[in-house]
Design an enzyme around this catalytic site. Structure first.
Site, mmCIF file in Angstrom:
data_model
loop_
_atom_site.group_PDB
_atom_site.id
_atom_site.type_symbol
_atom_site.label_atom_id
_atom_site.label_comp_id
_atom_site.label_asym_id
_atom_site.label_seq_id
_atom_site.Cartn_x
_atom_site.Cartn_y
_atom_site.Cartn_z
ATOM 1 N N SER A 129 22.884 54.791 35.258
ATOM 2 C CA SER A 129 23.707 55.831 34.632
ATOM 3 C C SER A 129 23.813 55.622 33.129
ATOM 4 C CB SER A 129 25.107 55.840 35.239
ATOM 5 O OG SER A 129 25.948 56.698 34.491
ATOM 6 N N THR A 135 28.894 61.175 39.761
ATOM 7 C CA THR A 135 27.516 61.608 39.973
ATOM 8 C C THR A 135 27.236 61.619 41.477
ATOM 9 O OG1 THR A 135 26.602 59.377 39.839
ATOM 10 C CG2 THR A 135 26.828 60.571 37.772
ATOM 11 N N ASN A 180 32.190 66.915 38.900
ATOM 12 C CA ASN A 180 31.625 65.728 38.249
ATOM 13 C C ASN A 180 32.669 65.036 37.374
ATOM 14 O OD1 ASN A 180 31.842 67.393 36.005
ATOM 15 N ND2 ASN A 180 29.901 66.726 35.118
ATOM 16 N N GLY A 183 14.926 76.211 42.075
ATOM 17 C CA GLY A 183 15.707 75.360 42.970
ATOM 18 C C GLY A 183 17.043 75.988 43.303
ATOM 19 N N GLY A 231 19.679 73.725 44.737
ATOM 20 C CA GLY A 231 20.514 72.583 45.107
ATOM 21 C C GLY A 231 21.719 72.410 44.198
ATOM 22 N N ASP A 246 29.261 70.050 34.225
ATOM 23 C CA ASP A 246 27.821 70.351 34.222
ATOM 24 C C ASP A 246 27.593 71.745 33.636
ATOM 25 O OD1 ASP A 246 26.994 67.934 35.298
ATOM 26 O OD2 ASP A 246 27.081 68.640 37.371
ATOM 27 N N LYS A 289 29.924 63.898 44.370
ATOM 28 C CA LYS A 289 30.502 65.087 43.737
ATOM 29 C C LYS A 289 31.280 65.977 44.712
ATOM 30 C CE LYS A 289 27.346 65.607 39.810
ATOM 31 N NZ LYS A 289 26.482 66.566 39.097
ATOM 32 N N ASN A 313 12.360 79.262 44.929
ATOM 33 C CA ASN A 313 12.536 78.170 45.874
ATOM 34 C C ASN A 313 11.472 78.310 46.944
ATOM 35 O OD1 ASN A 313 14.386 76.005 46.007
ATOM 36 N ND2 ASN A 313 15.262 76.849 47.882
ATOM 37 N N ARG A 314 11.208 77.244 47.673
ATOM 38 C CA ARG A 314 10.228 77.341 48.757
ATOM 39 C C ARG A 314 10.752 78.217 49.886
ATOM 40 N NH1 ARG A 314 6.018 74.844 47.058
ATOM 41 N NH2 ARG A 314 6.188 72.879 45.943
#
Length: 276
Positions: free
Chosen positions: A19, A66, A91, A132, A134, A106, A70, A156-157
């Site tokens: 970190s 982190t 966070n 993404g 997430g 964030d 979270k 995203n997939r």
């Protein structure tokens, strides 16, 4: 540890030894002459968080949090900011007169990084791509909505936009999904929230606008290199990391963060030298 230490903060997460939060915060204390402040790090999983935070003595004013802690931080808190609630994770934990308040800086990290990326140009009415869906995608989306983007396409997939829809409720911003491999759209900004390996081989397709890549180790990322090779601007996760720490520092100490000193120390510790 000196007996003169009267105020403490620390970062909680696992693994924690890499970190950079101690570098940022301790540099800030030093720059402001806050000799009585100290910032530490503790190995902490989600299950461990309630015990660690409630067991912290009165000198602890706040915690940076982190992964993977979270979600536990949000759940543990006595009060929660609107953005932390909407994002679904925290966070930052700040000691208050009545307990602990959870926040998510964030958002500040993304906002600050986008400001540097775009030179302060407005995103109002623009189209943003978020790669993404997430943990980091959610504060990115919140920051983009706050900036007034008209629409956000999540790449995203698999289509996980249903999980993100609540962030868009009561906002004029629209949400769309596109599969990673079949990108045939234009955008004004691209925010990648996934590890470099997840988009390996797709960098050329994705580098269609200025890029914020939340990854900073190893640096520069392949996506950033390809973007810059095309003559487009790109910034990395260390910029986001610095900007999210300023708000935390200010919540913990009640003082303006010495941003330049903190940023320089972070880049030096990462071996990154960039114009900003």
């Amino acid at each position: 540890m000196g007996s003169h230490i009267t105020h403490r903060a620390a970062v909680l997460g696992s693994p924690i030894e890499h970190s950079k939060s101690p570098v940022l915060h301790n540099t800030g204390y030093k720059a402001l002459g806050l000799d009585q402040w100290e910032y530490d790090r503790f190995e902490c999983t989600g299950d461990m968080l309630p015990g660690i935070v409630s067991g912290a003595d009165e000198t602890y004013c706040g915690f940076s949090v982190t992964m993977p802690s979270k979600f536990a931080a949000l759940e543990f808190a006595d009060e929660v900011t609107e953005r932390a609630c909407a994002i679904g994770s925290a966070n930052t934990l700040l000691r208050t007169a009545t307990g602990w308040r959870a926040d998510n800086t964030d958002v500040d990290g993304i906002r600050g990084a986008l400001g540097e990326l775009l030179g302060g140009a407005s995103l109002a009415g623009k189209h943003a791509i978020v790669i993404g869906s997430g943990g980091t995608a959610r504060p990115a989306i919140w920051a983009l909505i706050e900036a007034g983007v008209a629409r956000i396409t999540v790449l995203n997939r698999s289509d996980r936009t249903a999980e993100l829809q609540t962030l868009f409720d009561e906002t004029p911003t629209t949400l769309a999904y596109a599969p990673l491999e079949h990108l045939h759209i234009e955008a004004d900004v691209v925010v990648s929230t996934v590890p470099s390996a997840a988009i390996a081989g797709l960098e050329d397709t994705l580098a269609i606008a200025p890029v914020l890549d939340v990854i900073y180790d190893p640096w520069p990322t392949p996506l950033v290199e390809v973007t810059r090779a095309k003559g487009l601007k790109a910034v990395g996760g260390h910029v986001m990391l610095a900007h999210q720490s300023y708000g935390q520092f200010e919540q913990f100490t009640g003082m303006d963060a010495p941003r330049d000193a903190m940023r320089e120390a972070l880049e030096e510790s990462l071996g990154i030298s960039e114009e900003h």
